[in-house]
Write a protein that holds these residues in place. Structure first.
Motif, PDB file in Angstrom:
ATOM      1  N   GLU A   8       0.861  -1.184   0.000  1.00 42.59           N
ATOM      2  CA  GLU A   8       0.000   0.000   0.000  1.00 42.59           C
ATOM      3  C   GLU A   8       0.898   1.235   0.000  1.00 42.59           C
ATOM      4  O   GLU A   8       1.716   1.418   0.914  1.00 42.59           O
ATOM      5  N   ASP A   9       0.762   2.079  -1.047  1.00 43.52           N
ATOM      6  CA  ASP A   9       1.640   3.244  -1.166  1.00 43.52           C
ATOM      7  C   ASP A   9       0.894   4.565  -1.084  1.00 43.52           C
ATOM      8  O   ASP A   9       1.454   5.619  -1.399  1.00 43.52           O
ATOM      9  N   GLN A  10      -0.371   4.545  -0.670  1.00 44.99           N
ATOM     10  CA  GLN A  10      -1.162   5.768  -0.662  1.00 44.99           C
ATOM     11  C   GLN A  10      -1.029   6.557   0.636  1.00 44.99           C
ATOM     12  O   GLN A  10      -1.376   7.727   0.676  1.00 44.99           O
ATOM     13  N   GLY A  11      -0.580   5.939   1.689  1.00 39.30           N
ATOM     14  CA  GLY A  11      -0.486   6.629   2.963  1.00 39.30           C
ATOM     15  C   GLY A  11       0.763   7.481   3.064  1.00 39.30           C
ATOM     16  O   GLY A  11       1.543   7.623   2.100  1.00 39.30           O
ATOM     17  N   PRO A  12       0.999   8.053   4.246  1.00 34.81           N
ATOM     18  CA  PRO A  12       2.217   8.864   4.437  1.00 34.81           C
ATOM     19  C   PRO A  12       3.492   8.047   4.297  1.00 34.81           C
ATOM     20  O   PRO A  12       4.514   8.571   3.886  1.00 34.81           O
ATOM     21  N   GLU A  13       3.424   6.757   4.628  1.00 36.24           N
ATOM     22  CA  GLU A  13       4.567   5.872   4.481  1.00 36.24           C
ATOM     23  C   GLU A  13       4.121   4.616   3.728  1.00 36.24           C
ATOM     24  O   GLU A  13       3.053   4.067   4.029  1.00 36.24           O
ATOM     25  N   PRO A  14       4.917   4.139   2.761  1.00 38.41           N
ATOM     26  CA  PRO A  14       4.547   2.908   2.048  1.00 38.41           C
ATOM     27  C   PRO A  14       4.706   1.696   2.961  1.00 38.41           C
ATOM     28  O   PRO A  14       5.698   1.565   3.677  1.00 38.41           O
ATOM     29  N   VAL A  15       3.727   0.808   2.968  1.00 37.50           N
ATOM     30  CA  VAL A  15       3.735  -0.337   3.873  1.00 37.50           C
ATOM     31  C   VAL A  15       3.283  -1.582   3.130  1.00 37.50           C
ATOM     32  O   VAL A  15       2.839  -1.534   1.977  1.00 37.50           O
ATOM     33  N   GLY A  16       3.377  -2.712   3.809  1.00 39.86           N
ATOM     34  CA  GLY A  16       2.912  -3.982   3.267  1.00 39.86           C
ATOM     35  C   GLY A  16       2.369  -4.858   4.381  1.00 39.86           C
ATOM     36  O   GLY A  16       2.974  -4.956   5.459  1.00 39.86           O
ATOM     37  N   ALA A  17       1.244  -5.490   4.135  1.00 39.19           N
ATOM     38  CA  ALA A  17       0.633  -6.405   5.104  1.00 39.19           C
ATOM     39  C   ALA A  17       1.069  -7.828   4.762  1.00 39.19           C
ATOM     40  O   ALA A  17       0.810  -8.323   3.660  1.00 39.19           O
ATOM     41  N   TYR A  18       1.723  -8.501   5.713  1.00 38.84           N
ATOM     42  CA  TYR A  18       2.345  -9.817   5.484  1.00 38.84           C
ATOM     43  C   TYR A  18       1.468 -10.915   6.085  1.00 38.84           C
ATOM     44  O   TYR A  18       1.039 -10.825   7.235  1.00 38.84           O
ATOM     45  N   THR A  19       1.223 -11.956   5.283  1.00 40.76           N
ATOM     46  CA  THR A  19       0.454 -13.114   5.742  1.00 40.76           C
ATOM     47  C   THR A  19       1.193 -14.387   5.337  1.00 40.76           C
ATOM     48  O   THR A  19       1.632 -14.515   4.191  1.00 40.76           O
ATOM     49  N   LEU A  20       1.336 -15.335   6.278  1.00 41.55           N
ATOM     50  CA  LEU A  20       2.039 -16.586   6.009  1.00 41.55           C
ATOM     51  C   LEU A  20       1.192 -17.767   6.473  1.00 41.55           C
ATOM     52  O   LEU A  20       0.888 -17.886   7.661  1.00 41.55           O
ATOM     53  N   PRO A  21       0.827 -18.672   5.553  1.00 40.43           N
ATOM     54  CA  PRO A  21       0.144 -19.901   5.970  1.00 40.43           C
ATOM     55  C   PRO A  21       1.163 -20.977   6.339  1.00 40.43           C
ATOM     56  O   PRO A  21       2.163 -21.171   5.646  1.00 40.43           O
ATOM     57  N   VAL A  22       0.924 -21.682   7.447  1.00 39.62           N
ATOM     58  CA  VAL A  22       1.818 -22.745   7.918  1.00 39.62           C
ATOM     59  C   VAL A  22       0.976 -23.963   8.293  1.00 39.62           C
ATOM     60  O   VAL A  22       0.051 -23.855   9.104  1.00 39.62           O
ATOM     61  N   ASP A  23       1.331 -25.115   7.687  1.00 37.58           N
ATOM     62  CA  ASP A  23       0.707 -26.382   8.052  1.00 37.58           C
ATOM     63  C   ASP A  23       1.684 -27.112   8.971  1.00 37.58           C
ATOM     64  O   ASP A  23       2.701 -27.646   8.514  1.00 37.58           O
ATOM     65  N   THR A  24       1.412 -27.113  10.265  1.00 32.34           N
ATOM     66  CA  THR A  24       2.372 -27.671  11.226  1.00 32.34           C
ATOM     67  C   THR A  24       2.412 -29.189  11.221  1.00 32.34           C
ATOM     68  O   THR A  24       3.443 -29.781  11.555  1.00 32.34           O
ATOM     69  N   GLY A  25       1.342 -29.860  10.848  1.00 30.27           N
ATOM     70  CA  GLY A  25       1.307 -31.309  10.962  1.00 30.27           C
ATOM     71  C   GLY A  25       1.173 -31.722  12.417  1.00 30.27           C
ATOM     72  O   GLY A  25       1.106 -30.894  13.330  1.00 30.27           O
ATOM     73  N   PRO A  26       1.162 -33.022  12.701  1.00 30.12           N
ATOM     74  CA  PRO A  26       0.953 -33.484  14.079  1.00 30.12           C
ATOM     75  C   PRO A  26       2.203 -33.324  14.934  1.00 30.12           C
ATOM     76  O   PRO A  26       3.327 -33.435  14.452  1.00 30.12           O
ATOM     77  N   ARG A  27       1.998 -33.058  16.205  1.00 28.79           N
ATOM     78  CA  ARG A  27       3.108 -33.077  17.162  1.00 28.79           C
ATOM     79  C   ARG A  27       3.499 -34.532  17.387  1.00 28.79           C
ATOM     80  O   ARG A  27       2.643 -35.388  17.618  1.00 28.79           O
ATOM     81  N   SER A  28       4.828 -34.822  17.326  1.00 27.72           N
ATOM     82  CA  SER A  28       5.256 -36.220  17.210  1.00 27.72           C
ATOM     83  C   SER A  28       6.357 -36.551  18.200  1.00 27.72           C
ATOM     84  O   SER A  28       7.063 -35.677  18.716  1.00 27.72           O
ATOM     85  N   SER A  29       6.517 -37.849  18.420  1.00 28.05           N
ATOM     86  CA  SER A  29       7.612 -38.373  19.238  1.00 28.05           C
ATOM     87  C   SER A  29       8.256 -39.539  18.491  1.00 28.05           C
ATOM     88  O   SER A  29       7.692 -40.086  17.542  1.00 28.05           O
ATOM     89  N   PHE A  30       9.471 -39.905  18.922  1.00 31.66           N
ATOM     90  CA  PHE A  30      10.196 -40.975  18.252  1.00 31.66           C
ATOM     91  C   PHE A  30       9.510 -42.314  18.492  1.00 31.66           C
ATOM     92  O   PHE A  30       9.085 -42.630  19.608  1.00 31.66           O
ATOM     93  N   GLY A  31       9.426 -43.113  17.403  1.00 31.64           N
ATOM     94  CA  GLY A  31       8.922 -44.466  17.506  1.00 31.64           C
ATOM     95  C   GLY A  31      10.042 -45.464  17.327  1.00 31.64           C
ATOM     96  O   GLY A  31      11.052 -45.423  18.040  1.00 31.64           O
ATOM     97  N   LYS A  32       9.913 -46.348  16.339  1.00 30.12           N
ATOM     98  CA  LYS A  32      10.890 -47.407  16.118  1.00 30.12           C
ATOM     99  C   LYS A  32      11.695 -47.127  14.851  1.00 30.12           C
ATOM    100  O   LYS A  32      11.332 -46.283  14.035  1.00 30.12           O
ATOM    101  N   LEU A  33      12.793 -47.873  14.692  1.00 37.60           N
ATOM    102  CA  LEU A  33      13.565 -47.848  13.453  1.00 37.60           C
ATOM    103  C   LEU A  33      13.044 -48.932  12.523  1.00 37.60           C
ATOM    104  O   LEU A  33      12.743 -50.052  12.960  1.00 37.60           O
ATOM    105  N   THR A  34      12.942 -48.612  11.244  1.00 33.99           N
ATOM    106  CA  THR A  34      12.665 -49.597  10.203  1.00 33.99           C
ATOM    107  C   THR A  34      13.736 -49.434   9.140  1.00 33.99           C
ATOM    108  O   THR A  34      14.414 -48.397   9.075  1.00 33.99           O
ATOM    109  N   THR A  35      13.899 -50.428   8.295  1.00 38.48           N
ATOM    110  CA  THR A  35      14.938 -50.337   7.276  1.00 38.48           C
ATOM    111  C   THR A  35      14.469 -50.962   5.978  1.00 38.48           C
ATOM    112  O   THR A  35      13.695 -51.929   5.969  1.00 38.48           O
ATOM    113  N   VAL A  36      14.932 -50.378   4.863  1.00 42.48           N
ATOM    114  CA  VAL A  36      14.671 -50.886   3.517  1.00 42.48           C
ATOM    115  C   VAL A  36      15.962 -50.757   2.726  1.00 42.48           C
ATOM    116  O   VAL A  36      16.908 -50.090   3.143  1.00 42.48           O
TER     117      VAL A  36
END
Length: 713
Positions: free
Chosen positions: A290-318
């Motif tokens: 927005e540049d119409q005001g006394p000072e040019p500014v910008g409104a910042y928005t960030l979407p974040v998908d956190t996923g589940p809160r997790s803990s260590f389980g077991k080791l697997t291998t392939v």
């Protein structure tokens, strides 16, 4: 309808004809008389000159006239034609003057096309060259220095990439337009979204008859700085609740700077997996300017998908298995049920890489849907293995005055006895040392980073101090640093049985004789390491203590203890210069020097000791001028390590000596000084040192040379 008539005559009788039917002059549709006839208007124009560059004639010289056969009718309804202020009114019946004659050049015929010279314009260039001549240009940039963008601009500039040469001015202009856009992008990256940049091409003055160089002047104008007016994060709930916002280090009022914004978002992607959110996804930001005001500014928005809160389980291998699950579980530094931390996942992967048995290995978290009582989801770690070569050949070599050439080669099968049971065969070939050895080594033996070794060796060492044939069998438990994993605290302990036949000077008989010794030892070592690199430290310090209770058998059993303490420090004065120092002292308790096998005594001098003196030549001598070693030792060293690129210069000063007494006295120190060169490689610096003794004794050489891998300390 108005009628036209001559002056002084009576009105005509009967219907009147339109004017264009009487004298050819168009009539007004309303029946009014024309203002000025076309012929009269054209005749009133001034004469034309044949010279198009000639100045205009003054208006006072213009005259208006009409053909002799034409009279000007009296206007009835239209106003008179406006005239120039200095011109005289045209009298009734006055003739229009003749038109001025044309320029004679205009009357000449055109030059035939075939007579033109069609040879292209040439510039000063090699007439034998088929290439088009180049032009040279200089450039000047204004407006970026105050924003600290000069260096970044120079690295990306199309004009600078051309190195001041171009095929023609059009190419220079095209490069200048690219640099305009580059300057604008750089300024926008700092938050100047109204930035502009303009380039101009100028010809610099040159000698008479010579074309000057082009000069490109690029002027950048940043305009106003845009700042954040709001910071909004759209994310699911976390524990703690402000986890995402706290780790997004931007705030209202900050400049909308690209690097700052991207760094803040990267911090979210980095920190959340360390705090129990391995599947976090940072979306695409939105910034509304927005540049119409006394000072040019910008409104910042960030979407974040956190996923589940997790803990260590077991080791697997392939994949192509190198280790089974039982041995894989030796490596993790976390317990099942512990809150997930990506740093511990990376630690597991790096530990597997350090074994050297994989072509590739990956460790990835996988969702399971299993929920723990604390509300976290149990996340299994999938280890993908790709087997690598287990056999390697390696070699190293060095040279030093007094020790001569020493070459060592080894063959290793790192997985001969799975898992990680290595067989190592080594051979030493040198001018004064030859030997063979075999080692069995079990890495990560029941516990990560713990190593067990069994060693058998046979060697011949022929130096000024002794000539010995040595056979050894030993075992060793250790917790060691490696080039990949440097640890703050390491230790080692073990047992050793050695049989040796050596030449030794018998002071009672006044000659050198051979003697056989049997030695049993329990060596131990502790290292506290606060340096920043194993092979090439630049800051920090190290402390090392060696203690080896031993028993020497030569007709009688004589127990004693060998000790050594060493400290080193590394202090960076700047990015290129490091001051490094070392102090070392050793002592042997409980036995006379002459009852010790010569190979177990302390000696000074050489590339790892006091440089400038021969290998093992510092300390007491026998009457024949050969060193006999001592029961104590002290050494000091100071280096200034200056590095430029992959090379370095190292001036140094060393001091030290060995003594017959149990403890070092500090008297009769010998000093050496010199300068070294370094070539830095991926596996450590290649070292070449040249030194000279500062207070030599009779028989000491003037110059000593040392070549090896790694710093002196």
């Amino acid at each position: 309808m108005a009628q036209l008539s001559k002056p002084g005559s009576a009105p005509a009788q009967g219907p009147s004809l339109p004017q264009d039917q009487r004298d050819g002059t168009p009539a007004d549709p309303q029946g009014n008389a024309p203002i000025v006839p076309d012929a009269q208007f054209n005749a009133a124009l001034p004469p034309l000159s044949g010279d198009i560059n000639a100045p205009l004639e003054p208006m006072s010289t213009m005259t208006t006239a009409q053909p002799q056969t034409t009279t000007i009718p009296t206007p009835q309804t239209a106003p008179p034609l406006p005239q120039a202020q200095t011109a005289q009114p045209l009298a009734t019946g006055e003739a229009i003057g003749p038109v001025a004659p044309e320029d004679p050049q205009l009357a000449q015929p055109l030059t035939p096309l075939g007579s033109f010279d069609s040879t292209p314009l040439q510039t000063a260039a090699d007439p034998t060259s088929e290439r088009a001549p180049e032009i040279r240009y200089d450039m000047e940039v204004r407006g970026l220095a105050d924003l600290n963008l000069d260096d970044e601009f120079k690295g990306l500039s199309a004009l600078r990439e051309g190195k001041g040469r171009a095929a023609n001015a059009t190419q220079v202009s095209a490069r200048a337009r690219e640099d305009e856009q580059l300057a604008i992008r750089l300024m926008k990256s700092l938050g100047y979204y109204d930035a502009t940049a303009v380039s101009t091409l100028q010809r610099e003055p040159q000698g008479e008859g010579q074309a000057g160089r082009l000069k490109v002047l690029l002027t950048a104008t940043p305009g106003r700085l845009y700042r954040l007016s709001s910071v909004t994060v759209n994310a699911q709930g976390t524990t703690p609740p402000d986890l995402v916002r706290t780790n997004l280090p931007i705030k209202v009022g900050d400049p909308i700077e690209a690097a700052r914004i991207e760094g803040a978002e990267a911090n979210v992607s980095l920190v959340l997996p360390q705090r129990g959110y391995p599947f976090v996804k940072v979306g695409d930001r939105d910034i509304l300017l927005e540049d119409q005001g006394p000072e040019p500014v910008g409104a910042y928005t960030l979407p974040v998908d956190t996923g589940p809160r997790s803990s260590f389980g077991k080791l697997t291998t392939v994949g192509d298995q190198v280790f089974d699950l039982y041995h894989l579980n030796v490596f993790p530094r976390f317990d099942e049920g512990e809150l997930y931390d990506s740093r511990l996942t990376d630690d597991l992967r790096n530990a597997l890489v350090a074994t050297g048995l994989f072509n590739g290995v990956a460790v990835e978290p996988k969702r399971t849907g299993r929920m723990n009582p604390d509300g976290t989801e149990a996340i299994d770690l999938q280890v993908t293995q790709t087997k690598g070569p287990a056999r390697t050949l390696s070699g190293e070599g060095g040279y030093s005055t007094g020790q001569g050439v020493r070459l060592q080669g080894s063959f290793t099968n790192r997985n001969a006895f799975k898992p990680e049971g290595a067989l190592i065969a080594s051979v030493i070939a040198g001018t004064q040392e030859q030997g063979l050895s075999g080692t069995f080594r079990r890495s990560n033996a029941g516990r990560r980073d713990r190593t067990f070794q069994v060693i058998g060796s046979a060697s011949h060492q022929n130096y000024d101090a002794f000539d010995a044939f040595i056979g050894t069998v030993a075992f060793r438990w250790s917790y060691d640093s490696t080039p990949i994993w440097q640890k703050k605290f390491t230790y080692a302990f073990g047992g050793e049985l050695t049989g040796t036949n050596e030449s030794v000077y018998d002071f009672a008989r006044g000659e050198r004789v051979r003697g056989t010794y049997g030695i049993a030892a329990i060596p131990g070592q502790v290292v506290f390491d606060q340096s920043n690199d194993l092979l090439n430290p630049t800051r920090g310090y190290r402390l090392k203590l060696n203690l080896s209770p031993e028993t020497s058998v030569r007709g009688a059993v004589r127990p004693y203890a060998r000790t050594m303490i060493e400290g080193t420090f590394y202090y960076p004065l700047n990015d290129s210069l490091v001051i490094a120092g070392r102090a070392r002292g050793g002592a042997i308790f409980g036995i006379d020097r002459d009852d010790l096998a010569p190979s177990r005594r302390y000696y000074g001098g050489g590339g790892g000791s006091v440089r400038g003196y021969g290998f093992q030549r510092l300390g007491p001598f026998d009457p024949q001028g050969n060193p006999v070693g001592g029961r104590s030792l002290n050494e000091f060293a100071l280096e200034a390590r200056y590095r430029f690129g992959n090379f370095g210069i190292v001036p140094f000063v060393d001091a030290g000596n060995s003594y017959e007494s149990t403890l070092p006295t500090g008297k009769d120190l010998r000093f050496g000084a010199g300068i070294g060169g370094r070539f830095y490689t991926n596996f450590g610096p290649l070292r070449v040192d040249v030194a000279t003794p500062l207070n030599p004794r009779p028989g000491d050489g003037k110059v000593a040379l040392y070549i090896s891998i790694g710093q002196a300390f």
